[in-house]
Structures are given as structure tokens and as C-alpha cells.
Design an enzyme around this catalytic site. Structure first.
Site, PDB file in Angstrom:
ATOM      1  N   PRO A   2      31.117  38.908  29.177  1.00  0.00           N
ATOM      2  CA  PRO A   2      30.260  37.826  28.674  1.00  0.00           C
ATOM      3  C   PRO A   2      29.181  38.342  27.719  1.00  0.00           C
ATOM      4  CG  PRO A   2      30.420  37.809  31.072  1.00  0.00           C
ATOM      5  CD  PRO A   2      30.968  39.103  30.600  1.00  0.00           C
ATOM      6  N   GLU A   3      29.264  37.921  26.479  1.00  0.00           N
ATOM      7  CA  GLU A   3      28.195  38.156  25.512  1.00  0.00           C
ATOM      8  C   GLU A   3      27.674  36.771  25.121  1.00  0.00           C
ATOM      9  OE1 GLU A   3      29.378  41.006  22.488  1.00  0.00           O
ATOM     10  OE2 GLU A   3      30.827  41.899  23.843  1.00  0.00           O
ATOM     11  N   HIS A  94      37.327  36.923  44.275  1.00  0.00           N
ATOM     12  CA  HIS A  94      36.077  37.443  43.704  1.00  0.00           C
ATOM     13  C   HIS A  94      34.916  36.468  43.817  1.00  0.00           C
ATOM     14  CE1 HIS A  94      38.941  40.289  42.282  1.00  0.00           C
ATOM     15  NE2 HIS A  94      39.417  39.507  41.341  1.00  0.00           N
TER      16      HIS A  94
END
Length: 290
Positions: A2-3, A94
DNA sequence: AGTACGTCCTGATCGC
DNA sequence: TGCGATCAGGACGTAC
């Protein structure tokens, strides 16, 4: 990873799905290292009962101001995801934390790599590290870049990864921006000309906004998860791939222990070098060309 | 002060 | 084929 475009896509999803206005009713944390600021006990005391006012973004941080005056902050790290689903829906792989809401759904924090972080703070300004200008804000200028880079002797690739220079750029979009600007990743910050800085500003804006636009177009599919085929970057990151611009082979090296892809032809090591010398390998001993 | 590097993590990939 | 080793990467602490 994630940017800025991925975090902004998550922000738009959380707004769209109606997180603002909802009230937290509980806290379930299964990996305490994710918690940065309050203790688990404090979080369990302070978060339930508070209502999410809005979902905002600063750099790669998601900020959720609450009606209590506090702010719930999330950083997705390397593989973090925030989702809203019914509480009775089976837990996916997760799933680390859940925050039940007052409408039968819950905010879910999924994070396979466990690099994500959460804060609950009174003042986000004090909690966040120094962050540079927002590159997708209309006011993002060449002057902003100059202010950050002035006097820095480090490679421009390393400087772009510094969140205090420009907020929200990570490894992938740093490579994209430098490629679009035609600037070699090892060029030093202070050494860039005004024309190169202008190209870099444009490259950053183009790389980030193009990716964000692709996420927006993918909403009809599995939004906010992009379709498997969606690639939000321009340059191929694979051995033997050719430059989409000049068709010469892409090169890969390590800068600050980060994988860095670039085109030796389109991104010459020296701005004034003749083309015949542009293909020579970097001589920096810290750098190994694969 | 500015820059470099190790650490945290685990799923995916590599190499024998 | 299978298993152990290696890699990837954002932020931060520590070292130089």
C-alpha cells in the site's frame, strides 16, 4: 504494497461503504504489536462507544476522527487491508483485528505480514512523523520538491522514499516517478536541475494519479480489491523485460536495500552525458547491478 | 545533522 | 519432487 494510491483507494472504499457515522461497539486485537500508541486495555476502554466522523488520509496514514475528539489512525504497512463486513461472515485468512460496529458489521484489519500499525491519539499532529507535501494536492509544486531536496547528498531514489520529502511515495511509485521523469535513481538530490525537478514533480503526479484512476475504474469488479490483472505501474518489473518507451532492456539494482527498476537508456546516469556513455554501469560500490 | 543499515514479519520464490 | 534458504518491503531504532 500500500502506497498513496492504495491507501486513498481504501479511504474511498471506507467512505463509500458507510463507515463514517457508525459507532464502534468493541475491540478484538489478536496481535498486540500492531498497537503503537495506547495499550490494549486503554484502547478497549476508549474506542467502544465512539463514532467515526470521517475517513481522511495523510501520506500513507488513514485517519478516522471520532466524536470523542480522539483520532483512530491506521497504517497498512506492507500488506495491511481494512474492510467492513457483517460480523457473522466467516473470518478470512490473515484477519488480525476486528472492531464491531453498531449496525451488525465490523471493521476488519487483515495483515499477512504484520507490519501494519494502529494508533488512538488525542492529537494526530503529534502522533504522526514529519510528513512532506501531499503530491496529489493542487498546490504540490516544484518549490515543494526543492525545499525537501536542497542540500541532500543522497540518491534521489532514497530521498523519494523519505516521507518527510513527499508524503505517500513507496518503492514502486518512486521507480515509476523517476522513469516518467527520465531521471536515474542514483542522481543526487542537490544535483538535479530546475528542469529535472519540474519533470520529477510531473512524474510523481502522473504516476500516482494514473494508478488512482485505475483503481477508480476497477470499482465495478472486486472493489476495493483490484482485479488480478490490474497493474497500476508503467514499467515492467521482471528480468528480461523491455522498456515500454525505448524497448531496451530494463535494469535492476539495489538502492538503500530496496529493489530499483529503471531504464539505462531513458534514465541516463549523468544528465549531460552523451548517449554513447549512458549505458555504462553505475560505479557506486554500494550498488550491484544484476 | 545527514546518511546507512539492521530489524521486524511471513508468503512467495529460488536453488539444491 | 520436496524442502530449506532467500527475498521483499515501510518505518523506525541505532550506528557512523
Amino acid at each position: 504494497m500500500p502506497e498513496l494510491p492504495e491507501v486513498e483507494n481504501t479511504r474511498r472504499y471506507l467512505v463509500q461503504i458507510g463507515l463514517p457515522g457508525r459507532r464502534f461497539t468493541g475491540v478484538n486485537i489478536s496481535w498486540a504489536n500492531t498497537l503503537k500508541n495506547p495499550s490494549l486495555r486503554e484502547l478497549q476502554q476508549q474506542l467502544p462507544g465512539s463514532r467515526v466522523e470521517s475517513v481522511q488520509r495523510r501520506g500513507k496514514y488513514l485517519l478516522m476522527p471520532l466524536d470523542t475528539g480522539a483520532t483512530f489512525i491506521a497504517h497498512l504497512g506492507m500488506a495491511g487491508r481494512l474492510r467492513v463486513h457483517p460480523q457473522n461472515q466467516p473470518a478470512p485468512p490473515h484477519l488480525r483485528h476486528t472492531f464491531p460496529l453498531d449496525d451488525g458489521r465490523e471493521l476488519r484489519f487483515l495483515d499477512s505480514r504484520k507490519f501494519g500499525k494502529l494508533w488512538l491519539v488525542a492529537d494526530p499532529q503529534e502522533a504522526l512523523p514529519p510528513l512532506g507535501p501531499e503530491p496529489l494536492e493542487p498546490g504540490f509544486s516544484v518549490e515543494d520538491l526543492c525545499l525537501g531536496l536542497a542540500g541532500h547528498n543522497a540518491p534521489i531514489k532514497a530521498l523519494l522514499l523519505d516521507q518527510a520529502m513527499v508524503a505517500g511515495i513507496g518503492n514502486l511509485y518512486a521507480d515509476e516517478s523517476l522513469f516518467l521523469a527520465g531521471i536515474h535513481p542514483l542522481r543526487l538530490g542537490w544535483d538535479l536541475s530546475a528542469a529535472e525537478l519540474a519533470r520529477l514533480r510531473d512524474g510523481i503526479v502522473a504516476a500516482l494519479s494514473s494508478a488512482l484512476a485505475q483503481y477508480d475504474r476497477s470499482r465495478a469488479a472486486e472493489w476495493p480489491d483490484p482485479p488480478p490483472a490490474l497493474e497500476t505501474w508503467t514499467i515492467p518489473r521482471a528480468k528480461g523485460a523491455s522498456c515500454p518507451n525505448c524497448v531496451s532492456d530494463m535494469a535492476c539494482m539495489t538502492v538503500r536495500s530496496r529493489t530499483t527498476w529503471y531504464c539505462p537508456q531513458c534514465q541516463p546516469a549523468k544528465a549531460s552525458q552523451p548517449v554513447s556513455r549512458q549505458l555504462s554501469a553505475p560505479t557506486n560500490p554500494q550498488v550491484g547491478v544484476r
